[in-house]
Write an enzyme that holds these catalytic residues in place. Sequence first.
Site, short mmCIF file in Angstrom:
data_model
loop_
_atom_site.label_atom_id
_atom_site.label_comp_id
_atom_site.label_asym_id
_atom_site.label_seq_id
_atom_site.Cartn_x
_atom_site.Cartn_y
_atom_site.Cartn_z
N GLY A 1 0.80 -1.22 0.00
CA GLY A 1 0.00 0.00 0.00
C GLY A 1 0.83 1.28 0.00
O GLY A 1 0.45 2.27 -0.61
N ASN A 2 2.01 1.24 0.68
CA ASN A 2 2.80 2.47 0.77
C ASN A 2 3.51 2.82 -0.53
O ASN A 2 4.09 3.88 -0.67
CB ASN A 2 3.79 2.41 1.93
CG ASN A 2 4.92 1.45 1.67
OD1 ASN A 2 4.71 0.40 1.08
ND2 ASN A 2 6.11 1.81 2.08
N LYS B 1 -12.52 -9.51 6.53
CA LYS B 1 -11.83 -8.34 5.94
C LYS B 1 -12.73 -7.11 5.95
O LYS B 1 -13.75 -7.05 5.26
CB LYS B 1 -11.40 -8.68 4.51
CG LYS B 1 -10.59 -7.58 3.90
CD LYS B 1 -9.50 -8.09 3.00
CE LYS B 1 -8.62 -6.98 2.49
NZ LYS B 1 -7.73 -6.39 3.47
N LYS C 1 -3.57 -9.68 -1.53
CA LYS C 1 -2.69 -9.48 -2.69
C LYS C 1 -1.40 -10.31 -2.62
O LYS C 1 -0.86 -10.70 -3.65
CB LYS C 1 -2.38 -8.00 -2.91
CG LYS C 1 -1.39 -7.39 -1.94
CD LYS C 1 -0.09 -7.06 -2.60
CE LYS C 1 0.91 -6.36 -1.74
NZ LYS C 1 1.06 -6.61 -0.35
N LYS D 1 2.01 -12.48 4.04
CA LYS D 1 3.28 -12.43 3.30
C LYS D 1 4.09 -13.69 3.57
O LYS D 1 4.70 -14.26 2.67
CB LYS D 1 4.10 -11.19 3.69
CG LYS D 1 3.42 -9.89 3.32
CD LYS D 1 4.35 -8.70 3.55
CE LYS D 1 3.56 -7.42 3.68
NZ LYS D 1 2.57 -7.16 2.65
P1 ADP Z 1 1.35 -3.99 2.59
O1 ADP Z 1 0.45 -2.91 2.13
O2 ADP Z 1 2.76 -3.82 2.11
O3 ADP Z 1 0.82 -5.36 2.38
P2 ADP Z 1 0.84 -4.41 5.43
O4 ADP Z 1 0.51 -3.29 6.37
O5 ADP Z 1 -0.24 -5.35 5.05
O6 ADP Z 1 1.52 -3.72 4.17
O7 ADP Z 1 2.04 -5.28 6.02
C1 ADP Z 1 3.24 -4.67 6.51
C2 ADP Z 1 3.14 -4.42 8.01
O8 ADP Z 1 3.24 -5.66 8.72
C3 ADP Z 1 4.24 -3.62 8.62
O9 ADP Z 1 4.00 -2.24 8.53
C4 ADP Z 1 4.21 -4.07 10.11
O10 ADP Z 1 3.52 -3.13 10.91
C5 ADP Z 1 3.39 -5.34 10.08
N1 ADP Z 1 3.99 -6.49 10.76
C6 ADP Z 1 3.28 -7.36 11.52
N2 ADP Z 1 4.06 -8.33 12.01
C7 ADP Z 1 5.32 -8.07 11.56
C8 ADP Z 1 6.58 -8.73 11.72
N3 ADP Z 1 6.70 -9.85 12.44
N4 ADP Z 1 7.67 -8.20 11.12
C9 ADP Z 1 7.57 -7.08 10.38
N5 ADP Z 1 6.40 -6.40 10.18
C10 ADP Z 1 5.28 -6.89 10.77
MG MG Z 2 -1.05 -6.11 3.17
#
Ligand code: ADP
Ligand code: MG
Length: 308
Positions: free
Chosen positions: A9-10, A126, A208, A270
């Site tokens: 998203g960023n 969701k 995604k 992820k």
């Molecule tokens: P994207 O839009 O890239 O999918 P998300 O917000 O869904 O972003 O996922 C990234 C976020 O996951 C990070 O900003 C962080 O706050 C969170 N996160 C949760 N658990 C972890 C972890 N174990 N290590 C790193 N980030 C984590």
């Molecule tokens: Mg995400």
Amino acid sequence: MKIIIALGGNALIKKGEKETYSNLLKNIKKTCSSIIPFIKNNKVVITHGSGPQIGNLLLQNEIARKKVPEMPLDVLNAESEGLIGYLLQEQLSNEIHKRKMHKNVVTLLTEVLVSKNDPAFKNPTKFIGPFYTKKQAIKLKNKFIIKKDSNRGYRRVVASPKPIKIIEGSLIKELVNSGHIVIAAGGGGIPVASKNKRLTGVKCVIDKDLASSCLAKEIKADLLLILTDVDKVYLNYGKKNQKGLSRLNLRDAKKYLKEGHFAAGSMKPKIEASIDFVEHGGKKVIISGINSVEKALKGNNRTIIKKT
Ligand code: ADP
Ligand code: MG
């Protein structure tokens, strides 16, 4: 090398920023210049999230409901694929021309098969779209499933089923193998179900990252590069004793997943996507921050996930 770059998203809008056209364009320009080094000598497919954008489209539909007929969620997903795909395609093409490279960029509306029997439909999790008051929520109860989103209010909730197959997978493979850059499976792709060999849209949202690993398997990618807003994967994330992982093997990934190190809806999908890809023939997944990603990958600021 054949790479899928999954943009978080960023890459589109920064936290706290207003989702204006100019902010979107500014971020997408920056994203395109950070991923250009990967494009020069590789075959590349780009996927992306669309959470805030689809939320806004939903809100527009909601507000204009009395004047313009509403569209269902699968159509809004297609709209957001077009919206983001167009801007990525335009800005990436500009970067390519600036560097006198010869590559075509194409955005492909991507349908992703889900099963109506997926257990996710029994327990939608969701949250999407605008917040409602309790009174509004009661009124909308017959139309949508509404749940309380922590203390922030009431919100529509949809299922997030597992992607089974990318309908246009072989076409994407052909395009990328021919050297074209393909933007596909935006926002997890448009969820469709199959009945009597006919496809119809389903009102849900696919993650995604899971859609990206599904696509990565189908096109036989070598690398899944997940770019997000943290530099790497952490154990005990956000706690005093958090520890960054520069490498992760399958066994440890599964163990840490079980131990609850990765938050649902953010890092968990992820890691699940990474396990899925590496377990099914994928060589490598890299999770890293989108800012100065080229430098990060040369150093230690990333997590590499491999079988062993
Ligand atoms: P994207 O839009 O890239 O999918 P998300 O917000 O869904 O972003 O996922 C990234 C976020 O996951 C990070 O900003 C962080 O706050 C969170 N996160 C949760 N658990 C972890 C972890 N174990 N290590 C790193 N980030 C984590
Ligand atoms: Mg995400």
